[in-house]
Write an enzyme that holds these catalytic residues in place. Structure first.
Site, PDB file in Angstrom:
ATOM      1  N   GLU A  32      19.382  58.230  10.458  1.00  0.00           N
ATOM      2  CA  GLU A  32      18.189  57.985  11.286  1.00  0.00           C
ATOM      3  C   GLU A  32      17.097  59.015  11.006  1.00  0.00           C
ATOM      4  O   GLU A  32      15.974  58.868  11.484  1.00  0.00           O
ATOM      5  CB  GLU A  32      18.565  57.965  12.780  1.00  0.00           C
ATOM      6  CG  GLU A  32      18.695  59.306  13.468  1.00  0.00           C
ATOM      7  CD  GLU A  32      19.973  60.065  13.128  1.00  0.00           C
ATOM      8  OE1 GLU A  32      20.667  59.665  12.169  1.00  0.00           O
ATOM      9  OE2 GLU A  32      20.266  61.073  13.801  1.00  0.00           O
ATOM     10  N   CYS A  58      26.849  62.428  13.352  1.00  0.00           N
ATOM     11  CA  CYS A  58      26.934  63.854  13.666  1.00  0.00           C
ATOM     12  C   CYS A  58      27.734  64.037  14.955  1.00  0.00           C
ATOM     13  O   CYS A  58      28.910  63.743  14.990  1.00  0.00           O
ATOM     14  CB  CYS A  58      25.524  64.443  13.745  1.00  0.00           C
ATOM     15  SG  CYS A  58      25.490  66.230  13.616  1.00  0.00           S
ATOM     16  N   HIS A 105      22.617  62.302   8.692  1.00  0.00           N
ATOM     17  CA  HIS A 105      21.793  61.533   9.626  1.00  0.00           C
ATOM     18  C   HIS A 105      20.982  60.437   8.947  1.00  0.00           C
ATOM     19  O   HIS A 105      19.862  60.702   8.505  1.00  0.00           O
ATOM     20  CB  HIS A 105      20.815  62.473  10.329  1.00  0.00           C
ATOM     21  CG  HIS A 105      21.444  63.440  11.266  1.00  0.00           C
ATOM     22  ND1 HIS A 105      21.457  63.254  12.633  1.00  0.00           N
ATOM     23  CD2 HIS A 105      22.095  64.605  11.050  1.00  0.00           C
ATOM     24  CE1 HIS A 105      22.091  64.270  13.217  1.00  0.00           C
ATOM     25  NE2 HIS A 105      22.489  65.103  12.279  1.00  0.00           N
TER      26      HIS A 105
END
Ligand code: ADP
Ligand code: MG
Lengths: 91, 227, 759, 91
Positions: B197, B87, B195
């Protein structure tokens, strides 16, 4: 105090959806004769009284920071009333 | 000793804790790096997390590029250290010219938060080597300026050399050629908008597909070779 | 622009020498007797700066002068609980979660600014509530928003709504807080007065709880964060503005402030670092009334004396006068009280983050708040007279004249759909209506997952956030209001909203423990509005007492009124619950194929104030549904119990739109269909659209039906089996009546907001 | 074809967080003599050949669509090479 204006515009081949959105909204304002709208940034930089090499410094700022050469072009102009004058072309 | 993965915090970084959690869950040691640091604290790889570094003034990632830590990261990346940017981290990598192209305002002009279905296009990067090419994964995508653009020649070159790493299956932002993530020539630097994560725990994410990103780099590091 | 300061500044000395100087107290909103009281307190006329400060601190917004006599009920009726660590009177209420962790939360309005400048108004509303949370020593961990606009098709809604959503999203996303829920309603009563209420929640180790006291003579007063500019001082610009600028256009001192979430993010990180290092004695956020409020409140709460050198305040604009600096509402600022031995470290740590920090004064034992400007004293007042001793009004109350007529105009008598086909169409029309349709056009503009602790967010009944990864302990929060019910009966309406928020928290498996509220009303000078206010406050206070959970804080917003037309009285209630292990949360949805769908609670013929009456008939009349808080408590206890077992696969609160809408939402959120058979003798229309409170739709895994039924019966809770979830059923199958396929349901429910706004 | 440029800047008393952030970054580029940076929008509007009342129409667009009068000021200038000329002051 010297004032420099840096105009940063998206390159013409990059889609500008914001400009398109404004263009699309114009008929609702009763404006019909517009062919295109492009939206960029205007950056006004005030240099200190004693600043040197204003043009050169402005170019560095514009080139390194204000514009991303992958997508944008810029123009630097030193405003009237400043010690240096005249619009300066894009690189 | 487990691998140490540096996670950079710029003023305005937001997903740094999430990145640390993902690194931890994948079995590595997260190491905080501060934007002002000159040294990289001996880390084995670097994770540039999401957020709004320096308030995303001007363009996302434009100011972060000038931080001290980025000078070191550029050098380390040039020497082969694995670096991933997610991002805002992807935006920083593009602004730093570690990756080609740029990320601009979404075509629909709004910030949008939606799980994104992606296809992993290549396993020839440090961060995707454990994924079977063609695998479909779901990572949250949440950004206002994630439309990937580059000139046609660059795009053709990326395709030809297999450097498109992730591709959207439902393009959420108008990215050219549905590109969600790319890599550099050496395959050690990867950037992507969605994302991974945030896809590491069933309880909080849309999938656990993201664990493979850190797991890949651990494999890469343990083999001690760059592909 | 620059002026000769020595000539213009109105000092205490000048005030003494010119007792008869005419002062614009009326323009500043002070009443004659209030001005006289200021003169008595000071024993002279106030200086311009003092006048500005009194006018701000004694305003409705800061002094709660109309509401205070009623809000006292909260303190009187609040149940005593050891969980409550800080309550009403603090920046935000703090409740203990376990022996280590506490949580603080509060809801606040930013209605008027959001109408004037939707994006910035809403954004700074979020910024303001976040700073209240920081001021308690907590790390903000989530936000929520409760929004009300005029009719969705009104052109002004197309201006206000996207701006408000953009502002809330921009600020929350940039500062890095997940948005975990909220509400969005449309009603013509909010046309000229949209409501933007924002909630923030934070978590702290109990030992880090901060106070707003400026104590310890000799301690340093530090201003942290953004520079102070001319924004938001519209109110006091009558003071000395003539000399300020020749050009009136130029001198537009905007009532609007622009927020900078980036600076706010730095404020969070710096403040927490300073608290953790034990460097701070007292802290207060700068909100609505800027330095005026922060200085007087911290001084009043502490040892009572403070000296400030105002010229030390870093400024963003030229030529600011002392009263401008005191009144400025520039955002992203905090006031810290710090031991002088630690001041240097505080400044250094702030600068490391790139944040401005400046010592501007000291705590004194003088009992006076003294403000100097370039060596001249411009303020010398007892701080309690500003912060605690403002006027208190007992405003007249009168039941609205029309209420009698309205209450007999019952929606239960309106024509109802007669055939199955008509009922089927009503389900679709309701699902597509502005208040019931899918809100993802709005919520997709919000980050919901940053921090990686969001377990449930929109569209679940409550947001659920994990607090501790090791133990899994977490919280659930819901924010609810219903202005239509409150218009029909403010006491019952407020309790219905409280019950709904309470139930929404319970439906996730959490146990409700605390309440925050935002009371949005018309003008307190209108006895009818004041009556509504009193009834609503009493309803909430009685409700909190009954439910056994305290009201820990909140906010009052008056003057939501266009001409003589007030908005519907709109108490918005936030309920916070705790869940021992977030892995046990009960989600929205339909579970697995073959699970049983059942309804807990009783469905009566209650349609007054309902969405059906609104959507189909544009009708508002009758009396709202009954509320039974005993029943709500049993229901909550049951759900918390079942959440710990394998006995519930999913649950969903029934509220606006009744059972029909709850089914639509559950189906659209799951991959399954539902086969429903209404109980024998039930009138399908009533069963589907009544808004009786205290009802929850539950999905029970196969084989667990008896256990759940027994658990309900033990508590005297009626449970009715309604059908099964089924992978092979397309959408909603209502046996003996009609089918609605998933595609048709989704087409009705989804994509409406953007489409109606012309996107 | 007439080209009109509308510059939209935040009013001077309104905080410009973007400008502040850029200002803060300049020292890292080795530029130290700058007193202030303000960032606004530059909008380029191309009117059709036959368009009438360009100035008036541009003002409508600027006022209704491009600028938010609560926090922003704008300037309209008709570019050289157009049928109408000269910069036009803000309202
Ligand atoms: N409706 C309400 N219910 C309960 N407490 C309230 C309400 N309105 C205000 N309060 C409390 O009164 C105090 C002052 O409110 P406010 O001025 O909004 O706080 P702040 O100065 O932090 O913005 C706070 O503790 C607040 O929680
Ligand atoms: Mg406060």
């Amino acid at each position: 105090m010297a004032r420099v204006v840096v105009d940063v515009m998206l390159k013409s081949e990059i889609l500008d959806p914001q400009g398109e959105a404004v263009l699309g909204a114009l008929p609702r304002l009763g404006v019909g004769d517009v062919a295109s709208v492009r939206i960029g940034k205007r950056v006004e930089i005030e240099f200190d009284e004693h600043a040197q090499n204003i043009e050169e410094q402005s170019r560095v700022i514009a080139d390194q920071l204000l514009a991303n050469p992958v997508i944008e072009n810029f123009t630097v102009s030193i405003e009237q009333g400043s010690t240096e004058t005249g619009p300066v072309g894009a690189p | 000793m487990s691998a140490r993965i540096g996670i950079v915090t710029f003023p305005g970084s937001l997903d740094d804790r999430d990145a640390a959690r993902a690194v931890h869950l994948a079995g590595a040691e997260p190491v905080g790096l501060w934007h002002d640091d000159t040294a990289l604290a001996g880390v084995d790889a670097v994770f540039l997390p999401g957020g709004f570094s320096y308030g995303d003034a001007l363009r996302c990632g434009a100011i972060a590029r000038f931080s001290q830590v980025m000078d070191s990261i550029k050098r380390a990346a040039g020497a082969g250290m694995p670096v991933v940017g997610v991002c805002n981290g992807f935006q920083v990598l593009c602004e730093s010219h570690l990756l080609p192209g740029a990320l601009v305002r979404n075509a629909h002009l709004r910030y949008r938060n939606r799980p994104a279905r992606l296809r992993v296009e290549t396993d020839r990067t440090a961060w995707t080597r454990l994924y079977e090419p063609g695998t479909e994964v779901v990572f949250p995508a949440k950004h206002g300026e994630g439309r990937y653009v580059a000139d046609e020649a660059t795009l053709d070159e990326l395709e030809r050399t297999g450097r498109v790493v992730f591709r959207y299956l439902d393009n959420p932002n108008g990215s050219m050629r549905d590109i969600a993530g790319v890599t550099n020539e050496a395959g050690n630097v990867v950037g992507l908008m969605p994302h991974p994560e945030h896809a590491v725990e069933a309880l909080t994410g849309p999938s656990t597909d993201g664990l493979g990103v850190v797991a890949s780099v651990l494999t890469h590091l343990s083999e001690g070779v760059s592909r | 622009m620059t002026r000769d300061l020595n000539v213009a500044v109105d000092t205490v000395g000048v005030a003494d020498a010119t007792p008869d100087e005419k002062q614009p107290w009326a323009e500043l909103g002070l009443k004659d007797d209030e001005y006289q009281r200021i003169r008595e307190i000071l024993g002279r006329r106030p200086t311009q700066s003092e006048l500005a400060m009194y006018s701000i601190m004694w305003s409705e917004h800061c002094s709660y002068k109309s509401s205070r006599v009623h809000l006292r009920q909260f303190g009187q009726k609040n149940p005593k609980t050891p969980r409550l660590l800080a309550g009403i009177g603090e920046n935000a209420g703090v409740v203990a979660i376990d022996e280590n962790i506490a949580v603080t939360f509060k809801v606040e309005s930013h209605n008027h600014p959001s109408f004037v400048e939707p994006k910035q108004g809403a954004a700074t509303g979020v910024g303001g509530i976040i700073r209240d949370i920081i001021a308690m020593g907590a790390r903000p961990i989530a936000v929520m928003d409760s929004l009300r606009f005029g009719a969705i098709d009104h052109p002004d809604t197309a201006r206000v709504l996207p701006g408000v959503v953009d502002g809330i999203g921009h600020y929350g996303n940039c500062v890095g807080l997940p948005n975990i829920g909220g509400e969005t309603y449309f009603d013509p009563s909010y046309q000229g007065n949209p409501l933007v209420n924002a909630l923030a929640v934070g978590v702290l180790p109990r030992a880090r709880l901060q106070s707003m006291q400026a104590s310890g003579t000799g301690n340093v007063v530090i201003l942290l964060g953004a520079k102070t500019g001319l924004d938001g001082i519209g109110g006091v610009s009558v003071l000395g503005s003539a000399s300020f600028s020749e050009n009136a256009e130029d001198d537009a001192r905007p009532a609007v402030q622009v927020g900078d979430p980036f600076t706010e993010k730095l404020l969070i990180e710096v403040c927490l670092e300073l608290f953790d290092a034990g460097l701070v004695v007292g802290v207060q956020d700068l909100g609505g009334a800027g330095l005026t409020c922060a200085l007087s409140e911290t001084a009043a709460a502490g040892d009572g004396g403070m000296h400030v050198d105002l010229e030390l305040v870093p400024l963003r604009a030229e030529g600011m006068e002392p009263h401008d600096i005191l009144a400025s509402e520039s955002q992203e600022r905090m006031l810290l009280i710090v031991d002088p031995a630690k001041a240097e470290e505080v400044l250094a740590r702030s600068h490391r983050w790139g944040l401005l920090a400046t010592a501007i004064g000291t705590v004194t034992g003088s009992g006076r708040l003294v403000v100097d400007f370039h060596g001249q004293t411009v303020v010398d007042v007892p701080p309690k007279s500003l912060a605690d001793e403002g006027p208190v009004y007992h405003r007249p109350l009168a039941e609205p004249n029309d209420l009698g007529l309205i209450s007999v105009d019952r929606a239960e008598t309106l024509p109802r759909p007669a055939t199955d086909e008509e009922i089927r169409q009503t389900v679709l029309d309701m699902a597509a209506s502005p208040n019931l349709c899918d809100k993802s056009w709005i919520t997709e503009q919000y980050d919901s997952s940053v921090f990686g602790n969001t377990v449930l967010a929109t569209p679940h009944d409550a947001g659920v956030v994990r607090l501790d990864e090791r133990t899994g302990v977490g919280i659930a929060i819901s924010l609810d209001g219903n202005g239509r019910f409150a218009r029909l009966d403010p006491y019952v309406g407020a309790q219905l909203s409280l019950a709904e928020a309470y139930r929404n928290v319970a439906v996730t498996g959490a146990t409700p423990i605390a309440i925050s509220d935002c009371l949005n009303f018309g003008s307190p000078e209108d006895p009818h509005v004041m009556w509504q206010f009193e009834r609503a406050v009493t309803g909430i206070a009685d409700g909190a007492q009954k439910l056994g959970i305290p009201v820990t804080g909140g906010n009052v917003s008056f003057y939501n009124q266009t001409g003589r037309d007030a908005i519907h009285p709109t108490p918005v209630l936030g309920v916070l619950g705790v869940i021992d292990d977030v892995a046990r949360r009960i989600p929205l949805g339909l579970g697995k194929t073959g699970d049983t769908i059942a309804l807990i609670g009783t469905t009566l013929d209650e349609l007054s104030g309902s969405e059906w009456a609104n959507v189909v008939h544009g009708h508002l009349g009758g009396v709202p549904p009954k509320v039974d808080l005993d029943h709500e408590m049993k229901l909550a206890e049951l759900l918390a119990r079942l959440a710990g077992t394998e006995q519930l696969a999913a649950a969903h609160d029934l509220s606006e739109g009744g059972l029909a809408q709850a089914m639509v939402e559950a189906i659209c959120h799951s991959g399954l269909g539902a086969q429903i058979l209404l109980p024998e003798g039930a009138d399908p229309f009533t069963y589907l659209f009544s808004e009786s409170s205290g009802r929850v739709l539950v999905v029970i895994p196969r084989g667990q039906e008896l256990a759940v039924r027994t658990a309900c019966e033990q508590r005297g809770l009626p449970i009715t089996p309604l059908g099964v979830t089924d992978a092979n059923t397309d959408g909603l199958h209502l046996r003996d009546h009609f089918d609605i396929g998933r595609a048709e349901l989704e087409a009705a429910w989804k994509g409406r907001i953007g489409a109606r706004l012309g996107e």
